[in-house]
Design an enzyme around this catalytic site. Structure first.
Site, PDB file in Angstrom:
ATOM      1  N   ASP A 268       0.826  -1.214   0.000  1.00  0.00           N
ATOM      2  CA  ASP A 268       0.000   0.000   0.000  1.00  0.00           C
ATOM      3  C   ASP A 268       0.854   1.255   0.000  1.00  0.00           C
ATOM      4  O   ASP A 268       0.350   2.355  -0.220  1.00  0.00           O
ATOM      5  CB  ASP A 268      -0.955  -0.007   1.204  1.00  0.00           C
ATOM      6  CG  ASP A 268      -0.215  -0.088   2.528  1.00  0.00           C
ATOM      7  OD1 ASP A 268       0.515   0.854   2.881  1.00  0.00           O
ATOM      8  OD2 ASP A 268      -0.355  -1.117   3.228  1.00  0.00           O
TER       9      ASP A 268
ATOM     10  N   ASP B 241       6.755  -5.301   6.637  1.00  0.00           N
ATOM     11  CA  ASP B 241       5.364  -4.832   6.607  1.00  0.00           C
ATOM     12  C   ASP B 241       4.537  -5.887   5.884  1.00  0.00           C
ATOM     13  O   ASP B 241       4.058  -5.678   4.775  1.00  0.00           O
ATOM     14  CB  ASP B 241       5.325  -3.484   5.885  1.00  0.00           C
ATOM     15  CG  ASP B 241       3.946  -2.864   5.893  1.00  0.00           C
ATOM     16  OD1 ASP B 241       3.029  -3.412   6.535  1.00  0.00           O
ATOM     17  OD2 ASP B 241       3.781  -1.816   5.229  1.00  0.00           O
TER      18      ASP B 241
END
Lengths: 279, 279
Positions: free
Chosen positions: B88, B158
């Site tokens: 993202d 992440d």
């Protein structure tokens, strides 16, 4: 997916929390509210009032420890403690674990909440028979108004959300009565809702406490899985005592699950947006 | 109440989170997963992968700041940064706000995640064209195995939850490759799930990092409203650097919403049950 009747769900402002239930253990309409207890799949028993989560067996320890221990370890000698609300008795239990406490008075409006919790959450009620405890069932607004001045060291506002009856427990007038009731060096603590969802209320509580005369105010955020946003807070305020003074904390000497002295000190460091909003 | 199809719901182990949606903005099956974007009533846009919440416009700032800034402010001079996963691009954006960073390389498996986020979360992707950024779309396991030794200062993991493909990103073998890739004094950070729901995994991550050679490990819990339990964590580990040394933090000089220096120091003070579980 859709969640069916096997899930207890609580929604507010487009956000929902759900717990899978295995049985409804209790349901009644008391004089004040609808009291329900469910068995859940993974959170033990669940208490709801008027359809809102009050506590579960699994995660109430965070809330009860963070509402009670910060004030009791900041105060140099907490002898007289008042709990407002707190009908499940979990806060009272934490208070009475402190040997320094000589008298703990709980003023809950609805006796049925305590009776139901004695049955379904006996672990929270194990201190109810402590000779230092007095459990009253009446309106805390009137009680605090009539309370003797300079008679308490710590007041814990373990209230429901600020709607209906309970909203008066979040106002400056009530805070003034708390101020009057506290001795010099006394501390009041309010459960103060979600830092993410209820910022305006947090600001109002802070302003209300200062307007009532409290000279120091400290918000302590903590995680609370089964309350809206999963993030909650307690707000402490001092009557001629600096509740933000980390150096003056008495060290935690009780076995706890969430609270410890360093965590208390750490929780005083607020997230940036909260720091700015409460400036 | 029951929650109907107007609510996006995610459940695990008898606990559910729900967000009220107003429209499904996007849906596709990429080579790796089902990618969906919803408009919600009160959380802005919502990205899900295989039916699990990845982020919302409203609350992703906490996660992205807590995954990136603690390591970048603990490292004395973070020049080369690697992001694993992070499609993202919100973590990459936070990394590139640090002027000290000269090169940031992101290795995401699924290019479609980034393309979808460029469209529906443009604010997270605003640094994608930064000349210091390299965005790769490939398997991070192989990339890290082949990476030059002693070439990076900070590695940020992440990742999605440790199921399927992603589970290899939580193991000692991968952590060894991270260790090798870091320079002396380098720091790795893993998103490490919920302190309430995933304690066993948190312990495994801690043990895996130590077994891989890291000599200091520090868990940092933080609230994350739209992840299961509303409470999440990052775990930092250092290669010949004490990541628990609060005195050596460089002061935060960026405008942030959640992170600040005192909050970072405070977050190192763990709740009692977590302290005991990670002892």
């Amino acid at each position: 997916m859709t969640l069916d009747q096997n899930w207890f769900t609580e929604t507010s402002d487009g956000f929902g929390l759900a717990l899978k239930t295995t049985a409804r253990l209790h349901e009644e309409q008391s004089e004040y509210q609808r009291i329900e207890v469910y068995a859940t799949e993974s959170f033990g028993n669940l208490l709801t009032l008027d359809g809102l989560v009050m506590l579960t067996s699994r995660d109430n320890f965070v809330y009860h420890e963070m509402l009670s221990h910060p004030a009791l370890y900041r105060h140099p000698a907490p002898r007289d403690v008042i709990v407002v609300g707190g009908g499940d008795c979990g806060t009272l239990r934490e208070v009475l674990r402190h040997d320094e406490v000589q008298r703990a008075t709980q003023i809950e409006l609805d006796e049925r909440v305590t009776r139901v919790c004695e049955r379904f959450f006996p672990e929270l009620c194990e201190a109810n028979d402590d000779p230092r405890a007095t459990l009253l069932y009446q309106d805390a607004i009137a009680w605090m108004r009539d309370a003797e001045a300079n008679s308490a060291d710590v007041i814990l506002l373990d209230t429901t959300d600020p709607v209906g009856q309970a909203s008066r427990l979040f106002g400056e007038a009530f805070y003034r009565d708390c101020y009057k009731t506290l001795r010099d060096g006394g501390i009041v603590v309010a459960q103060s809702e979600s830092p993410l969802f209820d910022m305006e209320l947090l600001q109002e509580i802070n302003q209300g406490l200062r307007a009532a005369g409290f000279d120091s105010v400290q918000v302590l955020p903590f995680p609370q899985c089964t309350y809206p946003s999963g993030w909650w807070s307690a707000t402490m305020a001092g009557k001629n005592i600096d509740v933000s003074n980390a150096a003056e904390l008495r060290r935690c000497d009780l076995p706890t699950r969430y609270y410890n002295t360093e965590l208390h000190q750490g929780a005083m460091a607020l997230p940036q947006f909260l720091r700015e909003a409460l400036k």
